[in-house]
Write a protein that holds these residues in place. Structure first.
Motif, PDB file in Angstrom:
ATOM      1  N   UNK A   1     -58.288  62.219 -20.264  1.00 34.77           N
ATOM      2  CA  UNK A   1     -58.458  60.829 -20.665  1.00 34.77           C
ATOM      3  C   UNK A   1     -57.726  60.542 -21.976  1.00 34.77           C
ATOM      4  N   UNK A   2     -57.719  61.518 -22.871  1.00 31.49           N
ATOM      5  CA  UNK A   2     -56.978  61.346 -24.122  1.00 31.49           C
ATOM      6  C   UNK A   2     -55.499  61.111 -23.840  1.00 31.49           C
ATOM      7  N   UNK A   3     -54.955  61.838 -22.892  1.00 30.58           N
ATOM      8  CA  UNK A   3     -53.544  61.664 -22.541  1.00 30.58           C
ATOM      9  C   UNK A   3     -53.304  60.275 -21.954  1.00 30.58           C
ATOM     10  N   UNK A   4     -54.230  59.809 -21.108  1.00 28.08           N
ATOM     11  CA  UNK A   4     -54.088  58.475 -20.521  1.00 28.08           C
ATOM     12  C   UNK A   4     -54.097  57.400 -21.600  1.00 28.08           C
ATOM     13  N   UNK A   5     -55.019  57.517 -22.556  1.00 27.41           N
ATOM     14  CA  UNK A   5     -55.075  56.550 -23.658  1.00 27.41           C
ATOM     15  C   UNK A   5     -53.775  56.562 -24.436  1.00 27.41           C
TER      16      UNK A   5
ATOM     17  N   UNK B   1     -62.134  51.628 -22.078  1.00 26.78           N
ATOM     18  CA  UNK B   1     -61.954  50.225 -22.456  1.00 26.78           C
ATOM     19  C   UNK B   1     -62.154  50.026 -23.954  1.00 26.78           C
ATOM     20  N   UNK B   2     -63.061  50.787 -24.546  1.00 21.92           N
ATOM     21  CA  UNK B   2     -63.317  50.672 -25.979  1.00 21.92           C
ATOM     22  C   UNK B   2     -62.212  51.313 -26.821  1.00 21.92           C
ATOM     23  N   UNK B   3     -61.346  52.087 -26.191  1.00 22.35           N
ATOM     24  CA  UNK B   3     -60.317  52.820 -26.942  1.00 22.35           C
ATOM     25  C   UNK B   3     -58.925  52.212 -26.812  1.00 22.35           C
ATOM     26  N   UNK B   4     -58.767  51.219 -25.938  1.00 18.71           N
ATOM     27  CA  UNK B   4     -57.432  50.672 -25.668  1.00 18.71           C
ATOM     28  C   UNK B   4     -57.405  49.184 -26.001  1.00 18.71           C
TER      29      UNK B   4
ATOM     30  N   UNK C   1     -45.697  48.514 -26.429  1.00 22.85           N
ATOM     31  CA  UNK C   1     -45.943  47.413 -27.358  1.00 22.85           C
ATOM     32  C   UNK C   1     -46.658  46.234 -26.708  1.00 22.85           C
ATOM     33  N   UNK C   2     -46.741  46.234 -25.361  1.00 27.86           N
ATOM     34  CA  UNK C   2     -47.416  45.152 -24.649  1.00 27.86           C
ATOM     35  C   UNK C   2     -48.918  45.413 -24.583  1.00 27.86           C
ATOM     36  N   UNK C   3     -49.707  44.338 -24.612  1.00 27.47           N
ATOM     37  CA  UNK C   3     -51.166  44.494 -24.539  1.00 27.47           C
ATOM     38  C   UNK C   3     -51.778  43.244 -23.916  1.00 27.47           C
ATOM     39  N   UNK C   4     -51.441  43.009 -22.657  1.00 26.40           N
ATOM     40  CA  UNK C   4     -51.956  41.821 -21.972  1.00 26.40           C
ATOM     41  C   UNK C   4     -53.127  42.157 -21.054  1.00 26.40           C
ATOM     42  N   UNK C   5     -52.891  42.988 -20.029  1.00 24.99           N
ATOM     43  CA  UNK C   5     -53.931  43.258 -19.041  1.00 24.99           C
ATOM     44  C   UNK C   5     -53.976  44.746 -18.719  1.00 24.99           C
ATOM     45  N   UNK C   6     -55.185  45.263 -18.545  1.00 24.27           N
ATOM     46  CA  UNK C   6     -55.392  46.676 -18.233  1.00 24.27           C
ATOM     47  C   UNK C   6     -56.390  46.786 -17.096  1.00 24.27           C
ATOM     48  N   UNK C   7     -56.090  47.659 -16.141  1.00 28.04           N
ATOM     49  CA  UNK C   7     -57.002  47.951 -15.040  1.00 28.04           C
ATOM     50  C   UNK C   7     -57.436  49.406 -15.116  1.00 28.04           C
ATOM     51  N   UNK C   8     -58.735  49.639 -14.892  1.00 29.27           N
ATOM     52  CA  UNK C   8     -59.252  51.001 -14.847  1.00 29.27           C
ATOM     53  C   UNK C   8     -60.073  51.139 -13.568  1.00 29.27           C
ATOM     54  N   UNK C   9     -59.711  52.088 -12.724  1.00 23.69           N
ATOM     55  CA  UNK C   9     -60.371  52.264 -11.428  1.00 23.69           C
ATOM     56  C   UNK C   9     -61.117  53.592 -11.405  1.00 23.69           C
ATOM     57  N   UNK C  10     -62.394  53.530 -10.994  1.00 21.91           N
ATOM     58  CA  UNK C  10     -63.167  54.758 -10.886  1.00 21.91           C
ATOM     59  C   UNK C  10     -64.541  54.639 -11.531  1.00 21.91           C
ATOM     60  N   UNK C  11     -65.030  55.730 -12.066  1.00 20.15           N
ATOM     61  CA  UNK C  11     -66.363  55.785 -12.655  1.00 20.15           C
ATOM     62  C   UNK C  11     -66.509  54.764 -13.781  1.00 20.15           C
TER      63      UNK C  11
END
Length: 485
Positions: free
Chosen positions: A394-398, A423-426, A405-415
């Protein structure tokens, strides 16, 4: 009665009445067929100067209109969007190259934006402040004045009306400059709707044109707020010009949005979400899923499923049949998309599916075997391309997501627990857990940070009031205050 067919709007701009513009005319070209759909009028900088002056005058009376009357105009506009939905959908399909389902979303969303905005005139616009001085202290929101709305080609109707409707509802006048490629869907339809809804002349004006018209809008002294949706490079220029003229610019820009597929996620459902997020409207959406980060335990299966979907999705003219993807908006954009794909393959990436085109019809494409430095991963492609990279922790994913440099939309699928922790880290303007990256609702705040723009400036009462009003401090005493001088 037809909204457009029975009305003489062709070759004209709209400043309270329809007439020729100083910029001449331009053909509306259907990207799927190359056919000319109509001729639209173009403004020039002189038209902008005249429109800004007349809009400033019209705005004063519009702002003084009682809230219930302004709300009624917005409600009538929403009803008219519903009444003329079939006609609106047909134009969005043919002019923007949209599949019918996407065009239907635009028509329905336009109505919802108007209905949502109709509540703004009666929304509380201030508060009474505590004070240590013997007076009433009030903070109140006032209309900004004249608002310039500059909108893009990809979701032409929605990305215009989401600023036009709340700005009008809050007592502003609006100067609308849609992308010249989608002037009808992003401009003419809106002008006609509000004309029929009874909006007073001059409060909404349609000024299609090129960069010179956009520059004139920003420079016009009557314009106080610029609402811009478009590419990050263009947004930087808009922001720079607005800053020089001491004006507020609300910038909704690009997004190289990530989808993280966590270990243990349902791979089939994840691939379906990823396909939708990357290939809806040919990937020509700021919220498109531009980066797929998949846990290494699921990576190979995910790539195979995504590639299989790509091979079966039909691509073609959305006006002539049931297709999943329509055309790229024009040859210049297609060449950019294909160039990024081919250069990435030359850099060592693997083409798992797609990567070819016939005319403006680009096949849904999957790229694997990538590194984060490759162009298809690091750049916003704005095309139907799904780059996929594995991660182990997960650290690598973050870390990989946060390098952009973009920060518009993020999707996280799973647990969900793991997803909430991530979500709290990105940093991202929007985060969707167990949904893909493309989502918008009229009452929800919308916007990104970094290269994606200047934050949430659209959607919901709080964001819209902040965007299209100014704060004024007002104090009141029952008698003139005594002073020692």
């Amino acid at each position: 009665m037809s909204l457009l067919t029975e009305h003489d709007w062709k070759g004209s701009i709209f400043t309270g009445e329809w007439h020729g513009g100083g910029g001449g005319t331009q053909s509306v070209v259907e990207p799927a067929s190359g056919s000319t759909l109509a001729e639209v009028g173009l403004a020039d900088p002189r038209d902008v100067a005249d429109a800004a002056r007349s809009a400033a005058e019209a705005q004063k009376e519009w702002a003084a209109t009682i809230p219930s009357e302004r709300a009624a105009v917005l409600r009538r506009a929403g009803i008219l969007f519903q009444k003329h939905a079939d006609e609106v959908i047909d134009w969005v399909i043919r002019e923007a190259g949209s599949i019918p389902a996407k065009a239907g979303i635009e028509a329905a969303s336009a109505a919802e934006e108007c209905f949502e905005a109709s509540a703004l005139p009666s929304h509380p616009h201030g508060q009474v402040l505590p004070s240590n001085v013997d007076h009433w202290s009030i903070s109140r929101r006032r209309p900004a004045g004249v608002v310039a709305v500059i909108s893009p080609f990809n979701f032409p109707l929605v990305l215009s009306i989401r600023s036009v409707a709340p700005a009008l509802a809050l007592g502003n006048a609006v100067l609308l400059k849609p992308d010249p490629r989608t002037t009808v869907s992003g401009g003419v339809i809106i002008a006609r709707i509000f004309e029929e809804a009874g909006l007073p002349a001059g409060v909404l004006q349609l000024l299609p044109g090129g960069a010179d018209v956009g520059a004139a809008l920003i420079e016009a002294p009557e314009v106080r707020v610029i609402s811009f949706t478009g590419s990050t490079p263009a947004g930087r220029k808009v922001g720079e010009s607005a800053a020089r003229h001491l004006k507020r610019a609300h910038l909704e820009l690009g997004g190289n949005n990530a989808m993280i597929v966590l270990p243990g996620a349902d791979v089939a459902k994840a691939a379906s979400a990823g396909a939708f997020g990357s290939w809806l409207h040919q990937g020509q959406i700021c919220m498109t899923t531009g980066r797929h980060l998949v846990h290494e335990s699921l990576y190979e299966e995910y790539v195979a499923l995504l590639a299989e979907k790509a091979s079966h999705l039909p691509v073609g003219d959305p006006a002539s049949g049931q297709v999943a993807l329509g055309p790229i908006i024009d040859s210049r954009q297609l060449e950019r998309i294909d160039g990024i794909v081919q250069r990435t393959v030359a850099q060592g990436g693997t083409l798992a599916a797609g990567g070819t085109h016939e005319g403006l019809f680009y096949k849904p494409t999957v790229l694997s075997g990538l590194t984060p430095e490759m162009e298809a991963w690091s750049e916003e492609i704005f095309g139907p391309v799904a780059p996929v990279i594995p991660f182990s922790t997960l650290d690598e994913a973050v870390d990989i997501v946060s390098r952009s440099p973009f920060a518009l939309s993020l999707s996280i699928l799973g647990d969900v627990g793991q997803a909430m922790t991530l979500a709290d880290r990105i940093d991202s303007g929007k985060i969707h857990i167990n949904e893909q990256t493309v989502a918008d609702e009229a009452n929800a705040p919308f916007g990104g940070a970094g290269d994606s723009g200047t934050g949430s400036r659209f959607g919901g009462a709080e964001a819209n009031i902040e965007a299209f009003t100014e704060t004024q401090w007002l104090t009141v005493r029952s008698e003139i205050a005594p002073y020692p001088f």
